[in-house]
Write an enzyme that holds these catalytic residues in place. Sequence first.
Site, mmCIF file in Angstrom:
data_model
loop_
_atom_site.group_PDB
_atom_site.id
_atom_site.type_symbol
_atom_site.label_atom_id
_atom_site.label_comp_id
_atom_site.label_asym_id
_atom_site.label_seq_id
_atom_site.Cartn_x
_atom_site.Cartn_y
_atom_site.Cartn_z
ATOM 1 N N HIS A 40 -8.495 2.283 -1.619
ATOM 2 C CA HIS A 40 -7.972 3.637 -1.840
ATOM 3 C C HIS A 40 -6.620 3.586 -2.542
ATOM 4 O O HIS A 40 -5.741 2.807 -2.201
ATOM 5 C CB HIS A 40 -7.917 4.453 -0.547
ATOM 6 C CG HIS A 40 -6.982 3.973 0.507
ATOM 7 N ND1 HIS A 40 -5.637 4.294 0.520
ATOM 8 C CD2 HIS A 40 -7.193 3.214 1.619
ATOM 9 C CE1 HIS A 40 -5.077 3.764 1.593
ATOM 10 N NE2 HIS A 40 -5.984 3.085 2.267
ATOM 11 N N ASP B 236 -1.526 -1.491 2.134
ATOM 12 C CA ASP B 236 -2.339 -0.304 2.417
ATOM 13 C C ASP B 236 -2.143 0.721 1.321
ATOM 14 O O ASP B 236 -1.310 1.607 1.447
ATOM 15 C CB ASP B 236 -1.935 0.262 3.785
ATOM 16 C CG ASP B 236 -2.832 1.381 4.257
ATOM 17 O OD1 ASP B 236 -3.956 1.515 3.734
ATOM 18 O OD2 ASP B 236 -2.405 2.153 5.137
ATOM 19 N N GLU C 170 -7.587 8.721 1.024
ATOM 20 C CA GLU C 170 -8.037 8.146 2.294
ATOM 21 C C GLU C 170 -7.070 8.468 3.420
ATOM 22 O O GLU C 170 -7.487 8.707 4.550
ATOM 23 C CB GLU C 170 -8.195 6.625 2.149
ATOM 24 C CG GLU C 170 -8.825 5.935 3.351
ATOM 25 C CD GLU C 170 -7.823 5.507 4.422
ATOM 26 O OE1 GLU C 170 -8.252 5.138 5.530
ATOM 27 O OE2 GLU C 170 -6.592 5.554 4.156
ATOM 28 N N GLU C 171 -5.779 8.480 3.118
ATOM 29 C CA GLU C 171 -4.773 8.559 4.170
ATOM 30 C C GLU C 171 -4.750 9.886 4.914
ATOM 31 O O GLU C 171 -4.527 9.911 6.121
ATOM 32 C CB GLU C 171 -3.376 8.279 3.594
ATOM 33 C CG GLU C 171 -3.169 6.859 3.080
ATOM 34 C CD GLU C 171 -3.184 5.816 4.176
ATOM 35 O OE1 GLU C 171 -3.405 6.167 5.355
ATOM 36 O OE2 GLU C 171 -2.981 4.635 3.867
ATOM 37 N N ASP D 98 -9.580 -2.671 2.759
ATOM 38 C CA ASP D 98 -8.537 -1.762 3.228
ATOM 39 C C ASP D 98 -7.893 -2.289 4.507
ATOM 40 O O ASP D 98 -7.494 -1.510 5.377
ATOM 41 C CB ASP D 98 -9.113 -0.353 3.455
ATOM 42 C CG ASP D 98 -8.038 0.671 3.787
ATOM 43 O OD1 ASP D 98 -6.855 0.410 3.467
ATOM 44 O OD2 ASP D 98 -8.377 1.722 4.364
ATOM 45 N N HIS E 138 1.955 1.694 7.201
ATOM 46 C CA HIS E 138 2.528 3.050 7.124
ATOM 47 C C HIS E 138 4.041 3.082 7.294
ATOM 48 O O HIS E 138 4.583 4.016 7.879
ATOM 49 C CB HIS E 138 1.873 3.961 8.173
ATOM 50 C CG HIS E 138 0.420 4.225 7.931
ATOM 51 N ND1 HIS E 138 -0.344 4.999 8.783
ATOM 52 C CD2 HIS E 138 -0.419 3.820 6.945
ATOM 53 C CE1 HIS E 138 -1.586 5.072 8.319
ATOM 54 N NE2 HIS E 138 -1.651 4.355 7.209
#
Length: 454
Positions: free
Chosen positions: A277, A289, A323-324, A351, A421
């Site tokens: 993604h 990520d 995606e997030e 991912d 994140h």
Amino acid sequence: MKKTITLLLTLLVGYAQAQTADSVTIRKIYDEALANGKSYEWLRYMTKQIGPRLSGSAGAQKAVDWTKQVMEKEGFDRVFLQDVMVPHWVRGAKEVAYIQNGKQKVTVPIAALGGSIATGPKGVEAGVIEVKSFPELRALGPDKVKGKIVFYNRPMDPTKINTFEAYGGAVDQRANGATEAAKLGAVGAIVRSMTNVRDDNPHVGGMRYGTGVPLIPTAAISTNAADLLSKSLAENPNLTFYFKQNCETLPDAKSYNVVGEIKGSEKPDEIIVVGGHLDSWDLAEGAHDDGAGCVQSIEVLRIMKALGIKPKRTIRAVMFMNEENGLRGGVQYADLAKKNNEKHIAAVESDNGGFTPRGFGIVGTPDQRAKVMPWKPLLAPYGLLEIGAGGGGADIGPLAQLGTVLFGFKPDSQRYFDYHHTTVDTFETVSQRELELGAASMAALVYLLDQHGL
């Protein structure tokens, strides 16, 4: 009897020859990735020149334009965009938070969760209720929760060897914590960051509001700050917590999935997808990520072209958007595949970070998984020992409804949630060799899927 034995021997010889040919090609795939790979430099550009890529942002659009240019430059047979409307949430000015313990004020690191509302210009200050589960919260009832800030402080389980299992056991607090707190009259919710590392970095991520429930602001608090708040509450249950955040949700924005493909030479209507993604959280460069997964997927097709491999089936690299905080790119891709009557036989997603390859999780029938098992001896020399039933990937998940067999690339999971994140998910945390080994591992699997089908 002689004819049966002769036929059996012929089959065995043919199988051995095929295994030998596959082994030679897989060795060439790894040699190409490790000697001439481009994934690491692509990742450097994505993280350092583009940076954060949250859906709807200028960074996300730059990433779309750039990945399309990269695939066109590599000479893939077809490169195209798929329109997708995505959420557009913005953080605004940096958050402020502190613990007010008597006369002592201690500033602590927090960050609004994606999708949260703002606190308002004056912020929110209230007493704190610490809980570790939703049942514990509900047992307190509205009399004890109303007007308070709910503090979710259940850590990820450190005894889980697979850290994704530990994450799965804690992330409900982040996803639904605000809704559960609001049902009982809370004015805010803060959530312990999803990591076992003790640090000062808030680990953000998406949350969602339930229907018919008041909307209250919610944020992630760093693990060090969570420990401090818990200790302070034990000493003084009457302390207060203040936080201010300035986020807002704007109208949906137009964005794109980016797709590049090499056309199949024998069965072009059968499609194998490999992807990651493109979007990342707004605080991070998004190296693990999921910049890593994106550049590895493009590298799969580049390796095939570099080695002169002409796949039997069509191979697609897909850079999924959103995606997030919505998964709309993955849903849109599957919807278009269904609308266009495309036959996707397999999809592979990376991912889980750019770490040392361990194997692949498979989502499919027992018979489909059984077809993959004879490939294990071909992949084992490269450390791919964990091959069997498991997860696929969020973006490729919607393809399961079309009968597609899903493969989730599994790198070593131990360090992933150190960076997940956060502002420290940067290019410098990615090993070039580990990233390139991952790209080669995905290319080897895609090669076998193409040659032998399922």
